[in-house]
Design a protein around this motif. Structure first.
Motif, short mmCIF file in Angstrom:
data_model
loop_
_atom_site.label_atom_id
_atom_site.label_comp_id
_atom_site.label_asym_id
_atom_site.label_seq_id
_atom_site.Cartn_x
_atom_site.Cartn_y
_atom_site.Cartn_z
N LEU A 126 -11.83 -0.80 16.90
CA LEU A 126 -12.33 -0.77 15.53
C LEU A 126 -11.27 -0.34 14.53
N TYR A 127 -10.18 0.25 15.04
CA TYR A 127 -9.18 0.76 14.12
C TYR A 127 -8.36 -0.33 13.48
N MET A 128 -8.33 -1.52 14.11
CA MET A 128 -7.52 -2.60 13.55
C MET A 128 -8.44 -3.69 13.05
N SER A 129 -8.33 -4.08 11.80
CA SER A 129 -9.26 -5.07 11.25
C SER A 129 -9.06 -6.44 11.89
N LEU A 161 10.30 -2.61 8.14
CA LEU A 161 9.20 -2.05 7.38
C LEU A 161 8.88 -0.63 7.83
N GLN A 162 9.66 -0.10 8.74
CA GLN A 162 9.42 1.24 9.27
C GLN A 162 8.05 1.37 9.94
N TRP A 163 7.65 0.35 10.66
CA TRP A 163 6.41 0.42 11.43
C TRP A 163 6.77 0.55 12.90
N GLY A 164 6.35 1.70 13.49
CA GLY A 164 6.77 1.94 14.87
C GLY A 164 5.86 1.24 15.86
N GLY A 192 -2.18 -0.57 4.72
CA GLY A 192 -1.65 0.40 5.66
C GLY A 192 -2.62 0.60 6.81
N ASN A 193 -2.20 1.33 7.80
CA ASN A 193 -3.07 1.62 8.94
C ASN A 193 -2.81 3.05 9.36
N SER A 194 -3.76 3.95 9.02
CA SER A 194 -3.50 5.36 9.25
C SER A 194 -3.52 5.72 10.72
N ASN A 201 2.52 2.61 7.20
CA ASN A 201 2.19 2.92 5.81
C ASN A 201 2.24 1.66 4.94
N LYS A 202 1.67 1.81 3.73
CA LYS A 202 1.56 0.67 2.82
C LYS A 202 2.94 0.26 2.36
N MET A 203 3.10 -1.04 2.23
CA MET A 203 4.39 -1.57 1.82
C MET A 203 4.37 -2.15 0.43
N CYS A 204 3.18 -2.57 -0.03
CA CYS A 204 3.16 -3.38 -1.25
C CYS A 204 3.30 -2.55 -2.51
N THR A 205 3.24 -1.23 -2.40
CA THR A 205 3.52 -0.42 -3.58
C THR A 205 5.02 -0.44 -3.86
N THR A 206 5.82 -0.55 -2.81
CA THR A 206 7.27 -0.60 -3.00
C THR A 206 7.72 -2.01 -3.36
N TYR A 207 7.30 -2.99 -2.51
CA TYR A 207 7.76 -4.35 -2.73
C TYR A 207 6.69 -5.13 -3.46
N ASP A 208 6.53 -4.88 -4.76
CA ASP A 208 5.39 -5.49 -5.44
C ASP A 208 5.58 -6.98 -5.67
#
Lengths: 191, 204
Positions: A74-77, A146-149, B152-154, B159-166
């Motif tokens: 459920l955490y991923m849409s 994008l710094q996504w691990g 984003g996905n907590s 984290n969200k990217m589109c605030t930086t790369y609008d």
């Protein structure tokens, strides 16, 4: 004169009933296969949970602390979309199986509507597969720009079960594509 | 004697078949606007996929961000950093090429007196269905990644990217919307070709 067996091109046997309609056994078999595969994919992904602990060093002097982390579908849409799409496809497979068997002797319009909805199902299932595949790939490899691990080094069972569900869903969507091709071949052979 | 007197000029029986058949076919072609709609949809598909490719290709954005006063880092956003967008551009260029080829075939079939042949329609349906699958999966993949980038996905720490790369996000979203329109166009093409085939068999 009620039942006539007619040989098709590939040796498929079609059952011609007393009316005008003719339902091939291969069509029913592929539809049933699509039902089974999409049901399996929805169930496998819907029961996908994993709880594990991650050791994190909060303060350098103290020993690392074990934090419990959970992964749910459920955490991923994108995974929610995949489960919903497979559920819709399974429900539609049931309905169309019933409708195809019931309208065997009857109208041509039923076959056309079923083929049109098959095409819509192909698009739906392929798009859900693409979305889950893209998000799963980011989870597997991460994205350094994008710094996504990456996530799958921690949640390996979750990732494997998701991959299994995606393979089942892909086979289900190939079944729907095959249904569209079979319907077109049937129409072409009558011409 | 029972001789038949026909008021209208009826052609001799030997040559009766040829002119009747041609007039029937041309009347079928005139009443049926399907080939024109088919060609129009393919031209529309070519346009939307081409514009989607172009918008994605010019979406690069570079930004200078002040981390601490005196230090600035250069951040770039390119479509090639995200594998889903590369897949989207590949699928879009495949669709563009396919629409050119089948549009040309459609035009050639329109100009023939018999209209479009059934074998060609049959092949159109199969390849259109296959391309629908490919285009839908590319659109879905790009949408999934861009949704994660926007919200984003907590749970996974993304984290969200589109605030930086609008500007990059805006152009990527425009490209994805156009690719959604082209996948709907391919869906309409498959439905149209299937309907045409069914009408041909029920008429005979």
């Amino acid at each position: 004169m009620d039942m006539q067996y007619k040989e098709g091109i590939n040796g498929e046997v079609g059952i011609r009933s007393a009316g005008k309609g003719k339902v091939k056994r291969s069509d029913l078999f592929v539809r049933f296969l699509a039902l089974v595969l999409t049901l399996a994919a929805a169930v496998v992904l819907g029961a996908n949970n994993q709880s594990t602990t991650v050791s994190v060093k909060i303060v350098p002097s103290l020993p690392p602390v074990n934090l419990p982390v959970t992964a749910k579908w459920l955490y991923m849409s994108a995974f929610v979309y995949l489960v919903i799409a497979n559920a819709i496809a399974c429900f539609y497979a049931t309905m169309s199986l019933v409708v195809t068997l019931a309208a065997r002797g009857g109208k041509k319009n039923v076959t056309l509507i079923v083929t049109i909805l098959d095409i819509v199902m192909v698009a739906l299932l392929f798009s859900a597969m693409g979305a889950a595949g893209a998000v799963g790939l980011i989870g597997l490899k991460g994205n350094s720009h994008l710094q996504w691990g990456k996530v799958c080094n921690v949640f390996d069972k979750f990732c494997h079960q998701t991959a299994a569900a995606m393979i089942l869903s892909f086979n289900g969507s190939i079944c729907y594509l095959l249904l569209v091709v079979l319907a077109t071949i049937n129409v072409y052979k009558k011409f | 004697m029972g001789s038949r007197v026909s008021v209208t000029t009826s052609p001799p029986p030997a040559a009766a078949q040829q002119p009747v058949k041609q007039s029937a076919l041309s009347s079928q072609y005139k009443n049926n606007s399907h080939p024109v709609v088919d060609l129009a949809l393919r031209a529309f598909l070519f346009t939307t996929s081409l514009v989607a490719i172009i918008v994605m290709l010019i979406s690069k954005q570079t930004k200078l961000i002040q981390v601490t006063p005196g230090h600035a880092i250069l951040l770039t956003g390119k479509f090639s950093y995200i594998p889903s967008f590369i897949y989207l551009i590949t699928a879009l260029s495949l669709v563009c090429l396919y629409s050119i080829i089948t549009g040309a075939l459609s035009v050639l079939a329109l100009m023939k007196p018999g209209g479009i042949s059934t074998k060609l329609q049959f092949h159109f349906v199969m390849f259109d269905a296959l391309l629908l699958g490919i285009m839908a999966s590319a659109t879905g993949a790009a949408t999934g990644v861009s949704y994660t980038g926007i919200k984003g996905n907590s749970h996974t720490g993304w984290n969200k990217m589109c605030t930086t790369y609008d500007s990059f996000c805006f152009r990527a979203a425009a490209s994805i919307l156009l690719s959604l329109i082209s996948s709907i166009t391919i869906l309409l093409l498959v439905l149209l070709s299937t309907h045409m085939l069914y009408k041909k068999t029920t008429r005979r």
